[in-house]
Design a protein around this motif. Sequence first.
Motif, mmCIF file in Angstrom:
data_model
loop_
_atom_site.group_PDB
_atom_site.id
_atom_site.type_symbol
_atom_site.label_atom_id
_atom_site.label_comp_id
_atom_site.label_asym_id
_atom_site.label_seq_id
_atom_site.Cartn_x
_atom_site.Cartn_y
_atom_site.Cartn_z
ATOM 1 N N LYS A 133 0.956 -1.278 0.343
ATOM 2 C CA LYS A 133 -0.104 -0.149 -0.243
ATOM 3 C C LYS A 133 0.586 1.268 -0.509
ATOM 4 O O LYS A 133 0.235 2.406 0.867
ATOM 5 N N ILE A 134 1.807 0.783 -0.629
ATOM 6 C CA ILE A 134 2.460 2.139 -1.043
ATOM 7 C C ILE A 134 2.338 3.568 -1.878
ATOM 8 O O ILE A 134 2.805 2.901 -2.939
ATOM 9 N N LYS A 135 1.209 4.146 -1.479
ATOM 10 C CA LYS A 135 0.954 5.331 -2.625
ATOM 11 C C LYS A 135 1.827 5.985 -3.874
ATOM 12 O O LYS A 135 1.014 6.300 -4.746
ATOM 13 N N LYS A 136 3.036 5.764 -2.898
ATOM 14 C CA LYS A 136 4.150 6.867 -3.495
ATOM 15 C C LYS A 136 4.861 6.337 -5.068
ATOM 16 O O LYS A 136 5.034 6.692 -5.415
ATOM 17 N N VAL A 137 4.473 4.883 -5.110
ATOM 18 C CA VAL A 137 5.256 4.241 -6.064
ATOM 19 C C VAL A 137 3.586 4.408 -7.055
ATOM 20 O O VAL A 137 3.064 3.916 -6.879
ATOM 21 N N LYS A 138 4.330 4.643 -8.445
ATOM 22 C CA LYS A 138 3.942 4.691 -9.581
ATOM 23 C C LYS A 138 3.387 3.084 -10.495
ATOM 24 O O LYS A 138 3.944 2.678 -10.117
ATOM 25 N N PRO A 139 2.419 3.099 -10.897
ATOM 26 C CA PRO A 139 2.374 1.943 -11.457
ATOM 27 C C PRO A 139 3.044 1.760 -12.863
ATOM 28 O O PRO A 139 3.546 3.227 -13.294
ATOM 29 N N TYR A 140 4.128 0.185 -13.028
ATOM 30 C CA TYR A 140 5.166 0.515 -14.278
ATOM 31 C C TYR A 140 4.434 0.157 -15.254
ATOM 32 O O TYR A 140 3.907 -0.758 -15.061
ATOM 33 N N ILE A 141 4.618 0.751 -16.108
ATOM 34 C CA ILE A 141 4.287 0.179 -17.477
ATOM 35 C C ILE A 141 5.722 -0.536 -18.279
ATOM 36 O O ILE A 141 6.266 0.194 -18.829
ATOM 37 N N PRO A 142 5.804 -1.985 -18.529
ATOM 38 C CA PRO A 142 6.686 -1.807 -19.476
ATOM 39 C C PRO A 142 6.975 -1.453 -20.502
ATOM 40 O O PRO A 142 6.345 -0.913 -21.100
ATOM 41 N N ASP A 143 8.487 -2.112 -20.676
ATOM 42 C CA ASP A 143 8.447 -1.267 -21.446
ATOM 43 C C ASP A 143 9.193 -1.706 -22.462
ATOM 44 O O ASP A 143 9.962 -3.628 -22.832
ATOM 45 N N PHE A 144 8.176 -2.484 -23.837
ATOM 46 C CA PHE A 144 8.007 -3.416 -24.879
ATOM 47 C C PHE A 144 9.002 -3.093 -25.688
ATOM 48 O O PHE A 144 8.847 -3.975 -26.692
ATOM 49 N N LYS A 145 9.774 -1.691 -25.630
ATOM 50 C CA LYS A 145 10.641 -1.299 -27.051
ATOM 51 C C LYS A 145 11.726 -2.641 -26.270
ATOM 52 O O LYS A 145 12.409 -3.267 -27.662
ATOM 53 N N LYS A 146 11.851 -3.097 -25.335
ATOM 54 C CA LYS A 146 12.898 -3.810 -25.134
ATOM 55 C C LYS A 146 12.234 -5.288 -25.664
ATOM 56 O O LYS A 146 13.054 -6.793 -25.499
ATOM 57 N N ALA A 147 10.963 -5.947 -25.848
ATOM 58 C CA ALA A 147 10.518 -6.620 -26.108
ATOM 59 C C ALA A 147 10.213 -6.893 -28.416
ATOM 60 O O ALA A 147 10.851 -7.751 -29.022
ATOM 61 N N PHE A 148 9.878 -5.671 -28.444
ATOM 62 C CA PHE A 148 10.533 -5.223 -29.801
ATOM 63 C C PHE A 148 11.188 -5.061 -30.691
ATOM 64 O O PHE A 148 11.383 -4.085 -29.971
#
Length: 501
Positions: A380-395
């Motif tokens: 429940k750490i509110k300061k942590v933003k949702p992490y958006i995976p970097d799909f540029k590392k997959a494609f």
Amino acid sequence: MDTKKNNNNNILPSRSRLNHLNHFFHFLITHALYLLLFIIPLLGALSAHYFFTLTTFQDAILHTWHLLKLNLPPVLACTSFLLFLGYFYSKNRPRNVYLVDFACYKPKPELMGSTERYMERSRQTNIFTEENLSFQKKVLERSGLGEKTYFPESILGGHAKPRLDEVRKDAEVAIFGCIDEVLDKSGVKAEDVGIVVVNSSVFDPAPSLSAMIVRRYKLVSTVKSFNLGGMGCSAGLISIDLAKHLLQASPNCYALVVSTEIQSLNWYLGNDRSMLMSNCIFRLGGAAVLLSNRPSDRRRSKYQLMRTVRTHTGAHDNSHSCVWLKEDDGGTLGVALSKDLMAMAGDALKTNITTLGPLVLPMSEQLLFFLTLVARKVLKIKKVKPYIPDFKKAFEHFCIHAGGKAVLDAIEKNLELTEWHMEPSRMTLYRFGNTSSSSLWYELAYTEAKERITKGDRIWQIAFGSGFKCNSAVWRALKNINPAMEKNPWMDEIHEFPVTN
């Protein structure tokens, strides 16, 4: 030769150090398995060295033989079991699916429809009000479409409403044009094709378009033919997925996948603005893709199909009705686009990449996503933003359905892609318009024409369609693509792109 843009200019030293740490973390986690595979044999070698320093070589052989004699039944049983597993796997593993080649239909110049020509044709119908003529012009000016897109000949003709025989001719020209080209490029004979899958959403005549192909190319009577209708702009990848499953069940076979959309019969002649949108953005196009499961075709094929992921959110009413073929209040047929379309597309995309992500993302990205999720949901750490995976590392390359400028803008922002990654989709929208299910192949052709495809590159195709659906296909390049050696719809004008619009 087109090169990737460098987006690291004017970055602060602290940000640069953070990026270096991120790349190091990504490398360490991604290659952890390879490091272990190197360390384990090294430890084995050291152990063997220690063993042989204690005894002579002859004593080691005698000791080993003594152990085998004492444990002969278990050793033989384990060996037989491993051999059986290897044989069973080799016989039952899914067959690899290769993309031998593909072709995109490029209509003749006489079918180009500039904004001025479109507006003049609309006025000639004497149906649209002045307010709706102005509305269509504004849509065209903001759509991201250029002045050289193509309309079906039946729409540009003299009749206000095209006749069925004219529309059938439009379909034949587009479909036969791309099939002739892909057979010529690949050198495959029509009689060798064992599977035919055709998709056209709103034009679905009888006999079917697949039957039309069987008749034209005199395909064998045992050919497996399928005709997909009403599945929207994502039907091209649905066809690829269907062909993949058929190929995995049919040894030594070629599959021909044809994607097109003929809007002529559903060119809307009314004044409902939600239904006028489709008139403005949809254009004539088509693509033919030749797939194979023959191991001998790997060497000459362009790509290998790695996986497909299909998402259907039609269980929700808003999603189901956001693209709707219907009649307006006056009984005129057309395709209505709901104001909820963008929201439904976003929801479908999130669901699709949630399934696709664990299959394609490197372990480093999955670990960061998991740690962020734990911090937010468990700790429940509110300061942590949702992490958006970097799909540029997959494609390395992205082919996103050119449905419209707003759709491309939203995906660019949500996936944090660069202008370079979005260029094939934006230029396809500009040059050919929204060609529905075939747009992904114009985008891949653009990437090839720019000489960007090298062996080992991974391509992500994403398509959206009525229902509502979001589908993905992942390909891996099997060789460097040299566009100068083949026919490509972009080659005679690729030097003019990209353009700023």
